[in-house]
Design a protein around this motif. Structure first.
Motif, PDB file in Angstrom:
ATOM      1  N   PRO A 110       0.842  -1.202   0.000  1.00  0.00           N
ATOM      2  CA  PRO A 110       0.000   0.000   0.000  1.00  0.00           C
ATOM      3  C   PRO A 110       0.879   1.255   0.000  1.00  0.00           C
ATOM      4  CG  PRO A 110      -0.685  -1.535   1.719  1.00  0.00           C
ATOM      5  CD  PRO A 110       0.598  -2.061   1.159  1.00  0.00           C
ATOM      6  N   VAL A 111       0.348   2.354  -0.478  1.00  0.00           N
ATOM      7  CA  VAL A 111       1.105   3.591  -0.646  1.00  0.00           C
ATOM      8  C   VAL A 111       1.793   4.025   0.650  1.00  0.00           C
ATOM      9  CG1 VAL A 111       0.910   6.055  -1.201  1.00  0.00           C
ATOM     10  CG2 VAL A 111      -0.318   4.373  -2.560  1.00  0.00           C
ATOM     11  N   GLU A 112       1.105   3.965   1.761  1.00  0.00           N
ATOM     12  CA  GLU A 112       1.697   4.414   3.027  1.00  0.00           C
ATOM     13  C   GLU A 112       2.902   3.560   3.412  1.00  0.00           C
ATOM     14  OE1 GLU A 112       1.182   7.214   4.759  1.00  0.00           O
ATOM     15  OE2 GLU A 112      -0.118   7.702   3.070  1.00  0.00           O
ATOM     16  N   GLN A 113       2.820   2.259   3.200  1.00  0.00           N
ATOM     17  CA  GLN A 113       3.954   1.385   3.516  1.00  0.00           C
ATOM     18  C   GLN A 113       5.115   1.634   2.551  1.00  0.00           C
ATOM     19  OE1 GLN A 113       2.449  -2.629   3.689  1.00  0.00           O
ATOM     20  NE2 GLN A 113       1.550  -2.310   5.711  1.00  0.00           N
ATOM     21  N   ARG A 114       4.801   1.938   1.285  1.00  0.00           N
ATOM     22  CA  ARG A 114       5.866   2.256   0.331  1.00  0.00           C
ATOM     23  C   ARG A 114       6.628   3.502   0.769  1.00  0.00           C
ATOM     24  NH1 ARG A 114       3.370   2.243  -5.527  1.00  0.00           N
ATOM     25  NH2 ARG A 114       1.417   2.045  -4.451  1.00  0.00           N
ATOM     26  N   LYS A 115       5.905   4.477   1.319  1.00  0.00           N
ATOM     27  CA  LYS A 115       6.568   5.696   1.791  1.00  0.00           C
ATOM     28  C   LYS A 115       7.560   5.371   2.899  1.00  0.00           C
ATOM     29  CE  LYS A 115       2.837   8.937   0.727  1.00  0.00           C
ATOM     30  NZ  LYS A 115       1.813   9.831   1.304  1.00  0.00           N
ATOM     31  N   VAL A 116       7.176   4.487   3.812  1.00  0.00           N
ATOM     32  CA  VAL A 116       8.062   4.099   4.910  1.00  0.00           C
ATOM     33  C   VAL A 116       9.300   3.388   4.366  1.00  0.00           C
ATOM     34  CG1 VAL A 116       8.265   2.630   6.968  1.00  0.00           C
ATOM     35  CG2 VAL A 116       6.183   3.969   6.597  1.00  0.00           C
ATOM     36  N   VAL A 117       9.095   2.431   3.469  1.00  0.00           N
ATOM     37  CA  VAL A 117      10.217   1.692   2.885  1.00  0.00           C
ATOM     38  C   VAL A 117      11.145   2.642   2.148  1.00  0.00           C
ATOM     39  CG1 VAL A 117      10.839  -0.078   1.182  1.00  0.00           C
ATOM     40  CG2 VAL A 117       8.932  -0.479   2.755  1.00  0.00           C
ATOM     41  N   ARG A 118      10.581   3.583   1.421  1.00  0.00           N
ATOM     42  CA  ARG A 118      11.400   4.557   0.690  1.00  0.00           C
ATOM     43  C   ARG A 118      12.285   5.345   1.649  1.00  0.00           C
ATOM     44  NH1 ARG A 118      11.045   9.963  -0.485  1.00  0.00           N
ATOM     45  NH2 ARG A 118      11.963  10.587  -2.472  1.00  0.00           N
ATOM     46  N   ILE A 121      15.171   3.179   2.890  1.00  0.00           N
ATOM     47  CA  ILE A 121      16.203   3.017   1.861  1.00  0.00           C
ATOM     48  C   ILE A 121      17.023   4.289   1.719  1.00  0.00           C
ATOM     49  CG2 ILE A 121      16.578   2.720  -0.623  1.00  0.00           C
ATOM     50  CD1 ILE A 121      14.155   0.773  -0.570  1.00  0.00           C
ATOM     51  N   LEU A 122      16.354   5.445   1.666  1.00  0.00           N
ATOM     52  CA  LEU A 122      17.082   6.704   1.525  1.00  0.00           C
ATOM     53  C   LEU A 122      17.977   6.976   2.733  1.00  0.00           C
ATOM     54  CD1 LEU A 122      14.341   8.952  -0.123  1.00  0.00           C
ATOM     55  CD2 LEU A 122      16.337   7.920  -1.216  1.00  0.00           C
ATOM     56  N   THR A 123      17.522   6.606   3.929  1.00  0.00           N
ATOM     57  CA  THR A 123      18.328   6.775   5.139  1.00  0.00           C
ATOM     58  C   THR A 123      19.581   5.908   5.071  1.00  0.00           C
ATOM     59  OG1 THR A 123      16.358   7.321   6.425  1.00  0.00           O
ATOM     60  CG2 THR A 123      18.312   6.617   7.666  1.00  0.00           C
ATOM     61  N   PHE A 124      19.414   4.643   4.665  1.00  0.00           N
ATOM     62  CA  PHE A 124      20.578   3.761   4.497  1.00  0.00           C
ATOM     63  C   PHE A 124      21.527   4.305   3.437  1.00  0.00           C
ATOM     64  CE2 PHE A 124      18.279   0.272   6.673  1.00  0.00           C
ATOM     65  CZ  PHE A 124      19.315  -0.209   7.470  1.00  0.00           C
ATOM     66  N   ALA A 125      20.993   4.759   2.331  1.00  0.00           N
ATOM     67  CA  ALA A 125      21.828   5.277   1.242  1.00  0.00           C
ATOM     68  C   ALA A 125      22.623   6.490   1.705  1.00  0.00           C
ATOM     69  CB  ALA A 125      20.962   5.628   0.034  1.00  0.00           C
ATOM     70  N   LYS A 126      21.983   7.366   2.458  1.00  0.00           N
ATOM     71  CA  LYS A 126      22.666   8.557   2.958  1.00  0.00           C
ATOM     72  C   LYS A 126      23.752   8.176   3.959  1.00  0.00           C
ATOM     73  CE  LYS A 126      20.143  12.171   3.684  1.00  0.00           C
ATOM     74  NZ  LYS A 126      19.186  13.114   4.291  1.00  0.00           N
ATOM     75  N   ALA A 127      23.448   7.217   4.832  1.00  0.00           N
ATOM     76  CA  ALA A 127      24.423   6.789   5.849  1.00  0.00           C
ATOM     77  C   ALA A 127      25.624   6.102   5.214  1.00  0.00           C
ATOM     78  CB  ALA A 127      23.750   5.857   6.852  1.00  0.00           C
ATOM     79  N   CYS A 128      25.400   5.426   4.098  1.00  0.00           N
ATOM     80  CA  CYS A 128      26.480   4.680   3.447  1.00  0.00           C
ATOM     81  C   CYS A 128      27.275   5.515   2.457  1.00  0.00           C
ATOM     82  CB  CYS A 128      25.917   3.451   2.739  1.00  0.00           C
ATOM     83  SG  CYS A 128      25.264   2.240   3.892  1.00  0.00           S
ATOM     84  N   SER A 129      26.759   6.664   2.075  1.00  0.00           N
ATOM     85  CA  SER A 129      27.486   7.484   1.103  1.00  0.00           C
ATOM     86  C   SER A 129      28.610   8.221   1.807  1.00  0.00           C
ATOM     87  CB  SER A 129      26.543   8.457   0.404  1.00  0.00           C
ATOM     88  OG  SER A 129      26.074   9.414   1.320  1.00  0.00           O
ATOM     89  N   LYS A 130      29.718   8.362   1.092  1.00  0.00           N
ATOM     90  CA  LYS A 130      30.883   9.031   1.669  1.00  0.00           C
ATOM     91  C   LYS A 130      31.052  10.389   1.005  1.00  0.00           C
ATOM     92  CE  LYS A 130      32.906   4.549   1.515  1.00  0.00           C
ATOM     93  NZ  LYS A 130      31.937   4.101   0.574  1.00  0.00           N
ATOM     94  N   PRO A 131      31.372  11.395   1.793  1.00  0.00           N
ATOM     95  CA  PRO A 131      31.652  12.701   1.183  1.00  0.00           C
ATOM     96  C   PRO A 131      32.868  12.583   0.263  1.00  0.00           C
ATOM     97  CG  PRO A 131      31.438  12.911   3.564  1.00  0.00           C
ATOM     98  CD  PRO A 131      31.436  11.449   3.234  1.00  0.00           C
ATOM     99  N   PRO A 132      32.965  13.421  -0.783  1.00  0.00           N
ATOM    100  CA  PRO A 132      34.115  13.359  -1.704  1.00  0.00           C
ATOM    101  C   PRO A 132      35.429  13.482  -0.938  1.00  0.00           C
ATOM    102  CG  PRO A 132      32.464  14.904  -2.509  1.00  0.00           C
ATOM    103  CD  PRO A 132      32.033  14.463  -1.128  1.00  0.00           C
TER     104      PRO A 132
END
Length: 138
Positions: A110-118, A121-132
């Motif tokens: 459902p749309v609300e659950q997709r928002k949570v999953v998104r 994922i974005l939080t993990f991606a931000k935490a795993c990205s390294k500054p240049p």
């Protein structure tokens, strides 16, 4: 040609293919026989055939059902729909089995659950990205 004029041409072609003369009086009668909302006027359907206006989505669906065409084809044309399908096909080919399975599961939520999953994922991606310039220790 603008999108309204192109729609008008597709509507006329679909009417002819379905065995109807592309005239406002025919369109008004046949549309209003099938539409459950407030009947449309002769002038309103004439604007569709002249390329002066576009139908709203509910009316487009009635037109498409009546004329036996896909609503997106009637509205945007066969070429636009094929281009979308080609792009979707490329995307699906690029996905591996596990990725495809996860994406399909995500899309079935459902749309609300997709928002949570998104957000997760974005939080993990931000935490795993390294500054240049920042190196991984090791």
């Amino acid at each position: 040609m603008n999108e309204k004029a192109l729609f008008a041409e597709r509507l006329k072609t679909a009417m002819l293919a379905a065995g109807y003369e592309p005239r406002p009086s025919v369109l008004e009668r046949e549309f209003n026989l099938r539409y459950l909302g407030r009947p449309l006027t002769f002038q309103a359907v004439r604007r569709w055939l002249r390329g002066d206006s576009l139908p709203e989505q509910d009316k487009l669906q009635v037109l498409a059902d009546w004329l036996g065409v896909e609503p997106q084809v009637l509205r945007f044309g066969e070429q636009a729909v094929q281009k979308i399908q080609e792009n979707r096909g490329r995307w699906e080919i690029a996905l591996k089995g596990e990725e495809r399975e996860v994406l399909q599961a995500y899309l079935s939520l459902p749309v609300e659950q997709r928002k949570v999953v998104r957000e997760v994922i974005l939080t993990f991606a931000k935490a795993c990205s390294k500054p240049p310039g920042e190196e991984t220790p090791g």
